[in-house]
Design a protein around this motif. Structure first.
Motif, mmCIF file in Angstrom:
data_model
loop_
_atom_site.group_PDB
_atom_site.id
_atom_site.type_symbol
_atom_site.label_atom_id
_atom_site.label_comp_id
_atom_site.label_asym_id
_atom_site.label_seq_id
_atom_site.Cartn_x
_atom_site.Cartn_y
_atom_site.Cartn_z
ATOM 1 N N ALA A 217 -35.110 25.531 0.900
ATOM 2 C CA ALA A 217 -34.373 25.660 1.603
ATOM 3 C C ALA A 217 -35.699 25.811 3.090
ATOM 4 O O ALA A 217 -35.622 26.168 4.031
ATOM 5 C CB ALA A 217 -34.584 27.464 1.135
ATOM 6 N N ARG A 220 -35.199 22.363 4.720
ATOM 7 C CA ARG A 220 -34.423 22.189 5.464
ATOM 8 C C ARG A 220 -34.490 22.896 6.748
ATOM 9 O O ARG A 220 -34.330 22.221 7.562
ATOM 10 C CB ARG A 220 -33.559 22.922 4.692
ATOM 11 N N GLY A 221 -35.238 24.151 6.683
ATOM 12 C CA GLY A 221 -34.755 25.334 7.921
ATOM 13 C C GLY A 221 -36.101 25.168 8.669
ATOM 14 O O GLY A 221 -35.872 24.710 10.501
ATOM 15 N N ASN A 278 -24.681 24.913 -1.322
ATOM 16 C CA ASN A 278 -25.761 23.760 -1.361
ATOM 17 C C ASN A 278 -24.234 22.984 -0.495
ATOM 18 O O ASN A 278 -24.932 21.861 0.776
ATOM 19 C CB ASN A 278 -25.714 22.902 -2.364
ATOM 20 N N ILE A 281 -24.287 23.319 3.186
ATOM 21 C CA ILE A 281 -25.801 22.759 4.219
ATOM 22 C C ILE A 281 -25.460 21.822 4.117
ATOM 23 O O ILE A 281 -25.794 21.561 5.242
ATOM 24 C CB ILE A 281 -26.523 23.688 3.127
ATOM 25 N N SER A 319 -26.715 26.629 9.208
ATOM 26 C CA SER A 319 -27.548 26.270 7.596
ATOM 27 C C SER A 319 -28.427 27.077 7.117
ATOM 28 O O SER A 319 -29.228 27.473 6.461
ATOM 29 C CB SER A 319 -28.462 24.369 7.694
ATOM 30 N N HIS A 320 -29.267 27.895 9.001
ATOM 31 C CA HIS A 320 -29.723 28.864 8.275
ATOM 32 C C HIS A 320 -29.306 30.494 7.122
ATOM 33 O O HIS A 320 -30.004 30.442 6.505
ATOM 34 C CB HIS A 320 -30.746 29.263 9.469
ATOM 35 N N ASN A 323 -29.560 28.703 3.587
ATOM 36 C CA ASN A 323 -30.500 28.882 2.974
ATOM 37 C C ASN A 323 -31.039 29.864 2.836
ATOM 38 O O ASN A 323 -32.098 30.198 1.614
ATOM 39 C CB ASN A 323 -31.997 28.505 4.503
ATOM 40 N N ASN A 326 -29.463 31.124 -0.262
ATOM 41 C CA ASN A 326 -29.856 30.549 -1.294
ATOM 42 C C ASN A 326 -31.206 31.628 -2.150
ATOM 43 O O ASN A 326 -30.961 31.665 -3.054
ATOM 44 C CB ASN A 326 -30.217 29.159 -1.200
ATOM 45 N N TYR A 342 -40.344 31.623 3.709
ATOM 46 C CA TYR A 342 -39.433 30.706 4.784
ATOM 47 C C TYR A 342 -39.874 30.284 6.202
ATOM 48 O O TYR A 342 -38.887 30.084 6.346
ATOM 49 C CB TYR A 342 -37.580 31.251 3.743
ATOM 50 N N HIS A 384 -32.834 17.466 1.629
ATOM 51 C CA HIS A 384 -31.574 18.110 1.146
ATOM 52 C C HIS A 384 -30.841 17.403 -0.164
ATOM 53 O O HIS A 384 -30.676 17.635 -1.470
ATOM 54 C CB HIS A 384 -30.586 18.588 1.791
#
Length: 393
Positions: A217, A220-221, A278, A281, A319-320, A323, A326, A342, A384
């Motif tokens: 996460a 990705r972030g 997922n 995302i 997505s944030h 994340n 998650n 994160y 991802h």
């Protein structure tokens, strides 16, 4: 009033945290549409002025690492009140600074002290039931996201009408009002960590090492936010040239376009009723990449940039939120420390995107910026696809 049990948070408190999050996080982004004005006022290059934005984001990352974990160790309301006083002082310094190095230090301090929203997000997660967790996180995040986006619009307008210093002076006054609201209205939470500060920080790195969901996460972030920062940091330089020849107020108004995407992203948690987290995302990161197609191929038109801004904000913020949902599902009372890992990664990614975009602008102008943005989006999507499959096998 003290709260500590899941499901005990009221809608009034959630809305209070939402509004304050927007007002505080705005401090980090007022500078972006003002960089050209600062460059002209201090007679420095655009590259030198853009370091103000880089240092603000690095300061925010440092604050996330060093301050936010303290939310598990100390009473949160007291910590927030002390931090708000420091934010006020840093904004005042920015208002009256006369040399570039003073602006650099003030920017670093503004970033380091404007971390209060990242104390609110874990609070919302900690006190919400599992059924309300994503919606409450989404609501607080919507305030934070609108603060980010509208700060660019307000900063651009105020900068053009009253000068760039006035914006930071107004912001410092707003922090006094926020301090009073927090003092009288915010409930208190008991700390849940009794060790030393050294042990607290060690536990942060332990979480980073032992929680693969958190690591994925975080990457990705970081990449998605870096992609967003690449766009907004250099947009002011792109639009002051032909065919736009636009001032800071026009550039700042793109924050309103981004607000459309941010508001839509705040509702993304409801998609979990019909779609796996997922998969949401995955689609969000695809939207980030599509946004750069508009930004590059129609980057000399207003409509192309507007569509690009709306889509990148929608993709990055969706997505944030997912994340965060998650890793907050990890069964742990270390919610502030999970968020620290994160968010430190997130703003290091933002700083990297800003720095790379400023270099790309210097050597390859808008095409180079677009290459930086799309590359970071591709890295997020690739990670991802590869590592999410491994985690679910």
């Amino acid at each position: 009033m003290q709260l500590n049990s899941p499901g005990s948070i009221s809608r009034t408190v959630i809305w209070l945290m939402t509004v304050i999050s927007g007002l505080v996080v705005a401090n980090i982004y007022y500078n972006q549409p003002l960089l050209s004005l600062i460059s002209e006022d201090l007679k420095v290059t655009e590259a030198a002025a853009s370091k103000i934005s880089v240092l603000t984001q690095l300061g925010y990352a440092a604050g996330l690492l060093l301050v936010v974990p303290l939310g598990d160790k100390f009473f949160r309301k007291k910590l927030i009140l002390i931090d708000l006083f420091l934010v006020f002082a840093a904004l005042l310094w920015m208002t009256f600074a006369r040399e570039l190095w003073m602006l650099y230090i003030a920017s670093l301090l503004i970033g380091a002290t404007s971390v209060i929203p990242q104390l609110f997000v874990p609070m919302a997660a900690e006190l919400s039931s599992d059924q309300e967790k994503s919606s409450n996180i989404g609501l607080v995040m919507s305030g934070l996201l609108l603060g980010i986006l509208l700060s660019r619009f307000i900063g651009g307008i105020v900068g053009e009408m009253l000068g760039w210093r006035a914006m930071f002076g107004i912001a410092s006054g707003m922090m006094i009002l926020v301090w009073l609201v927090v003092y009288f209205k915010l409930p208190e939470l008991h700390p849940n960590f009794r060790g030393t500060y050294s042990e607290l920080m060690k536990s942060v790195f332990h979480l980073a090492r032992t929680q693969p969901v958190l690591r994925l996460a975080s990457f990705r972030g970081a990449m998605a936010f870096g992609s967003l920062c690449a766009l907004f940091t250099t947009l002011v330089f792109h639009m002051e040239k032909p065919p736009f020849n636009a001032g800071s107020s026009v550039v700042g108004s793109f924050g309103l376009a981004g607000a459309v995407g941010a508001l839509a992203a705040a509702k993304v948690g409801k998609l979990q009723k019909v779609m796996d987290l997922n998969r949401i995302i995955f689609y969000a990161l695809i939207i980030v990449l599509i946004s750069w197609a508009f930004t590059y191929f129609a980057g000399e038109t207003y409509w192309g940039l507007i569509v690009g801004v709306i889509l990148i904000d929608l993709g990055v913020q969706s997505s944030h939120i997912m994340n965060q949902t998650n890793y907050f599902l990890i069964r742990s009372n270390a919610v502030n420390r999970l968020n620290t890992v994160y968010m430190v990664s997130y703003f290091i990614g933002g700083s990297l995107g800003t720095w790379l975009a400023s270099i790309a602008w210097q050597y390859a102008q808008w095409g180079g910026v677009c290459l930086v943005g799309v590359s970071m989006g591709i890295l997020a999507l690739t990670a991802h696809l590869i590592f999410n499959r491994k985690l679910n096998n």
